[in-house]
Design an enzyme around this catalytic site. Structure first.
Site, short mmCIF file in Angstrom:
data_model
loop_
_atom_site.label_atom_id
_atom_site.label_comp_id
_atom_site.label_asym_id
_atom_site.label_seq_id
_atom_site.Cartn_x
_atom_site.Cartn_y
_atom_site.Cartn_z
N SER A 74 0.80 -1.22 0.00
CA SER A 74 0.00 0.00 0.00
C SER A 74 0.84 1.27 0.00
O SER A 74 0.38 2.31 -0.50
CB SER A 74 -0.95 0.01 1.20
OG SER A 74 -0.23 -0.18 2.41
N HIS A 88 -0.46 6.14 6.34
CA HIS A 88 0.04 5.89 4.99
C HIS A 88 0.46 7.22 4.36
O HIS A 88 0.00 8.28 4.78
CB HIS A 88 -1.03 5.23 4.12
CG HIS A 88 -1.15 3.77 4.32
ND1 HIS A 88 -1.76 3.22 5.43
CD2 HIS A 88 -0.73 2.71 3.57
CE1 HIS A 88 -1.71 1.89 5.34
NE2 HIS A 88 -1.09 1.57 4.23
#
Length: 280
Positions: free
Chosen positions: A17, A259
């Site tokens: 990711s 993230h």
């Protein structure tokens, strides 16, 4: 630093990711469950290098482990083919960003944040002197279980790099490390990432150790390591919203929690391009 001259494409991007860029506009590609962004670092690198769309394959997928390089991955919204199937004898450039899911790093951070909330609610050490309650879950009498996972991931990465070389013998391979998620100092970080001070230190050390393992395995197997950590220091999840490359548990810009945001993906792209010798 050697400039990239003959290896502009075909280009295959592999990874998890942090490579895919979940929730960063615009989401693209199939399957949808991989949550790839057209502004993730592979896409930015491909555009900067002038690689044609037909010569660029982004196989990255959220949730991917090293095993998913050679096995298909179920995402809940479709199946991602084994990532290495995109490689061929014609491939000239490969980037690989993976390993965090092999050690369960995001899950570990979330668990430690939960324990940090309790730590701060009980007086930030006034009533519970242990300032690393979460780290102690991972460093009991059996030793540091996270370090064992890092070592195991390194072994799997060695096998993967050998596999990449067999499938794409003419490709230059770049292993991309992870950017700084947490700051050196926990002061002022409670609002964004409510971690106990000792757990903050432990988690930061584990990320650094994972990056060190990625570097060691890359260099031992003829690949080039790309350091994204150094440039991202001061742009961690606890920094100001306008400066951060990594979002905290409650993102303030379009990106998944813990993230990279679009700024972070650009920073990672720049780190790759510097190693390729295309920018200063």
């Amino acid at each position: 630093m050697e400039a990239l001259v003959t290896s502009r494409g075909p280009y295959v991007a592999l990874g998890d990711s942090y490579t895919a860029g979940p929730r960063i506009p615009g989401q693209t590609g199939t399957p949808a469950g991989c949550a790839r962004s057209d502004h993730n670092y592979p896409s930015l690198v491909a555009r900067q290098l002038g690689i044609r769309a037909t010569d660029f394959r982004d196989m990255s997928c959220s949730g991917a482990t090293i095993a998913d390089l050679t096995e298909s991955q179920e995402t809940g919204e479709g199946t991602n083919a084994a990532q290495l199937t995109a490689l061929s004898a014609q491939t000239r450039l490969v980037t690989l960003g993976i390993g965090g899911n092999d050690i369960g790093f995001s899950t570990m951070i979330k668990r430690c944040v939960g324990m940090g909330v309790v730590y701060h609610a009980l007086g930030s050490g006034k009533y519970i002197p242990d300032d690393m309650p979460c780290a102690r879950l991972y460093t009991g009498t059996g030793g540091d279980q996270v370090q064992r996972k890092i070592d195991a991931a390194g072994s799997r990465l060695t096998d993967a790099l050998k596999n990449i070389e067999q499938r794409a013998p003419e490709a230059r391979v770049y292993v991309v490390g992870y950017p700084a998620i947490l700051p050196d100092d926990s002061t002022g970080c409670e609002r964004e990432m409510s971690l106990a001070p000792g757990d903050m230190t432990y988690l930061r050390e584990k990320e650094e150790q994972l990056n060190a393992e990625l570097r060691e395995r890359a260099e031992a197997n003829g690949a080039v390591y790309v350091d994204t950590y150094s440039a991202s220091e001061g742009h961690d999840a606890c920094s100001a919203a306008a400066d951060r490359w990594v979002e905290p548990l409650v993102p303030s810009s379009p990106a998944a929690a813990i993230h990279p945001n679009a700024r972070g993906e650009q920073g990672m792209a720049d780190a790759v391009l510097r190693v390729l010798g295309t920018i200063g």
